[in-house]
Motif scaffolding. Structure first.
Motif, PDB file in Angstrom:
ATOM      1  N   ALA A  73       0.831  -1.207   0.000  1.00 12.41           N
ATOM      2  CA  ALA A  73       0.000   0.000   0.000  1.00 12.41           C
ATOM      3  C   ALA A  73       0.865   1.257   0.000  1.00 12.41           C
ATOM      4  O   ALA A  73       0.570   2.228  -0.715  1.00 12.41           O
ATOM      5  CB  ALA A  73      -0.927  -0.011   1.213  1.00 12.41           C
ATOM      6  N   GLU A  74       1.942   1.261   0.784  1.00 13.22           N
ATOM      7  CA  GLU A  74       2.839   2.420   0.834  1.00 13.22           C
ATOM      8  C   GLU A  74       3.463   2.693  -0.530  1.00 13.22           C
ATOM      9  O   GLU A  74       3.521   3.840  -0.985  1.00 13.22           O
ATOM     10  CB  GLU A  74       3.958   2.188   1.859  1.00 13.22           C
ATOM     11  N   VAL A  75       3.939   1.625  -1.177  1.00 19.52           N
ATOM     12  CA  VAL A  75       4.586   1.776  -2.485  1.00 19.52           C
ATOM     13  C   VAL A  75       3.583   2.312  -3.503  1.00 19.52           C
ATOM     14  O   VAL A  75       3.893   3.225  -4.281  1.00 19.52           O
ATOM     15  CB  VAL A  75       5.182   0.430  -2.951  1.00 19.52           C
ATOM     16  N   PHE A  76       2.364   1.762  -3.492  1.00 17.11           N
ATOM     17  CA  PHE A  76       1.354   2.187  -4.462  1.00 17.11           C
ATOM     18  C   PHE A  76       0.972   3.650  -4.256  1.00 17.11           C
ATOM     19  O   PHE A  76       0.917   4.432  -5.210  1.00 17.11           O
ATOM     20  CB  PHE A  76       0.111   1.301  -4.361  1.00 17.11           C
ATOM     21  N   THR A  77       0.714   4.030  -3.021  1.00 14.87           N
ATOM     22  CA  THR A  77       0.314   5.412  -2.754  1.00 14.87           C
ATOM     23  C   THR A  77       1.421   6.387  -3.128  1.00 14.87           C
ATOM     24  O   THR A  77       1.163   7.428  -3.741  1.00 14.87           O
ATOM     25  CB  THR A  77      -0.092   5.571  -1.277  1.00 14.87           C
ATOM     26  N   ALA A  78       2.666   6.051  -2.809  1.00 10.55           N
ATOM     27  CA  ALA A  78       3.786   6.933  -3.160  1.00 10.55           C
ATOM     28  C   ALA A  78       3.937   7.051  -4.681  1.00 10.55           C
ATOM     29  O   ALA A  78       4.156   8.140  -5.213  1.00 10.55           O
ATOM     30  CB  ALA A  78       5.078   6.414  -2.537  1.00 10.55           C
ATOM     31  N   ALA A  79       3.783   5.929  -5.388  1.00 11.49           N
ATOM     32  CA  ALA A  79       3.954   5.932  -6.844  1.00 11.49           C
ATOM     33  C   ALA A  79       2.847   6.707  -7.548  1.00 11.49           C
ATOM     34  O   ALA A  79       3.079   7.318  -8.591  1.00 11.49           O
ATOM     35  CB  ALA A  79       4.011   4.503  -7.366  1.00 11.49           C
ATOM     36  N   THR A  80       1.646   6.701  -6.965  1.00 12.24           N
ATOM     37  CA  THR A  80       0.511   7.353  -7.624  1.00 12.24           C
ATOM     38  C   THR A  80       0.294   8.798  -7.169  1.00 12.24           C
ATOM     39  O   THR A  80      -0.574   9.486  -7.712  1.00 12.24           O
ATOM     40  CB  THR A  80      -0.788   6.555  -7.401  1.00 12.24           C
ATOM     41  N   ARG A  81       1.080   9.259  -6.224  1.00  9.13           N
ATOM     42  CA  ARG A  81       0.920  10.632  -5.735  1.00  9.13           C
ATOM     43  C   ARG A  81       1.004  11.667  -6.858  1.00  9.13           C
ATOM     44  O   ARG A  81       0.175  12.579  -6.930  1.00  9.13           O
ATOM     45  CB  ARG A  81       1.960  10.907  -4.642  1.00  9.13           C
ATOM     46  N   PRO A  82       1.952  11.533  -7.795  1.00  7.48           N
ATOM     47  CA  PRO A  82       2.009  12.527  -8.886  1.00  7.48           C
ATOM     48  C   PRO A  82       0.797  12.473  -9.823  1.00  7.48           C
ATOM     49  O   PRO A  82       0.507  13.452 -10.515  1.00  7.48           O
ATOM     50  CB  PRO A  82       3.286  12.155  -9.648  1.00  7.48           C
ATOM     51  N   LEU A  83       0.099  11.352  -9.851  1.00 12.87           N
ATOM     52  CA  LEU A  83      -1.066  11.217 -10.733  1.00 12.87           C
ATOM     53  C   LEU A  83      -2.351  11.747 -10.098  1.00 12.87           C
ATOM     54  O   LEU A  83      -3.304  12.068 -10.802  1.00 12.87           O
ATOM     55  CB  LEU A  83      -1.289   9.734 -11.092  1.00 12.87           C
ATOM     56  N   ASP A  84      -2.376  11.818  -8.784  1.00 12.83           N
ATOM     57  CA  ASP A  84      -3.576  12.224  -8.046  1.00 12.83           C
ATOM     58  C   ASP A  84      -3.662  13.751  -8.018  1.00 12.83           C
ATOM     59  O   ASP A  84      -2.761  14.405  -7.481  1.00 12.83           O
ATOM     60  CB  ASP A  84      -3.510  11.657  -6.626  1.00 12.83           C
TER      61      ASP A  84
END
Length: 198
Positions: free
Chosen positions: A170-181
């Motif tokens: 979950a941490e990896v996914f949220t960090a990776a998608t932060r620029p897209l959100d």
């Protein structure tokens, strides 16, 4: 060597009843997600102990995951957002995990509990083990053979220390998608596994 736990207690006539009661109590006090995660850990341990010949039966047979209510605001991503996520340049493990989650629509905990020998790669599905099989599409079908190359057992989504945890995934996914959100917070794995909007 067998683990330093009293495995003989798991083969008593009352073991199955006691496990059911303990699981229900755990779900009521700790929540469905925590109880389901712990059930996955328990069933993996029981399976391995049976493979070693340390247990004859499966005291957790028939135990089913508790349904998890989706949090408010936890609706799925739209098709454009999903494509952007799946196109991110991330390591193979994450890319394969994200494709399996999105394409199967399965619970994250169930996907993370998969072992390499649970897969039927040519059929694009898991082998049935009491639950209905998970199925995936073209994206995961192209990535999973690369992920398991040279491995015949063990966690499908592994780290150097063992199975990839929900928290780390979950941490990896949220960090990776932060620029897209647009809000800059990043998205959740549950949003990825939910049916895409639009």
């Amino acid at each position: 060597m067998p683990p330093a736990v009293p495995l003989a207690l798991l083969e008593t006539p009352r073991a199955r009843t006691r496990l059911r009661a303990a699981f229900a109590a755990r779900a009521a006090t700790a929540g469905a997600r925590t109880a389901n995660r712990e059930l996955s850990i328990l069933t993996a341990a029981l399976s391995w102990w049976r493979e070693q010949g340390w247990l004859a039966g499966d005291p957790a047979a028939g135990l089913r995951r508790v349904a998890v209510a989706e949090p408010r605001g936890g609706s799925g991503l739209d098709a454009r957002q999903v494509r952007a996520v799946l196109d991110l340049p991330v390591p193979l493990r994450e890319k394969a995990l994200w494709h399996v989650l999105h394409e199967s629509g399965a619970a994250i905990e169930r996907v993370l509990a998969l072992d390499v020998d649970h897969l039927d790669l040519p059929a694009r599905r898991t082998r049935e083990h009491g639950d209905t099989a998970l199925r995936w599409g073209d994206g995961a079908a192209g990535l999973l053979p690369l992920l398991v190359l040279g491995r015949v057992r063990g966690p499908l989504f592994a780290t150097s220390r063992g199975r990839l945890s929900y928290r780390r995934a979950a941490e990896v996914f949220t960090a990776a998608t932060r620029p897209l959100d647009p809000r800059g917070h990043g998205w959740t794995l549950r949003q990825l596994s939910a049916p895409a909007r639009g």
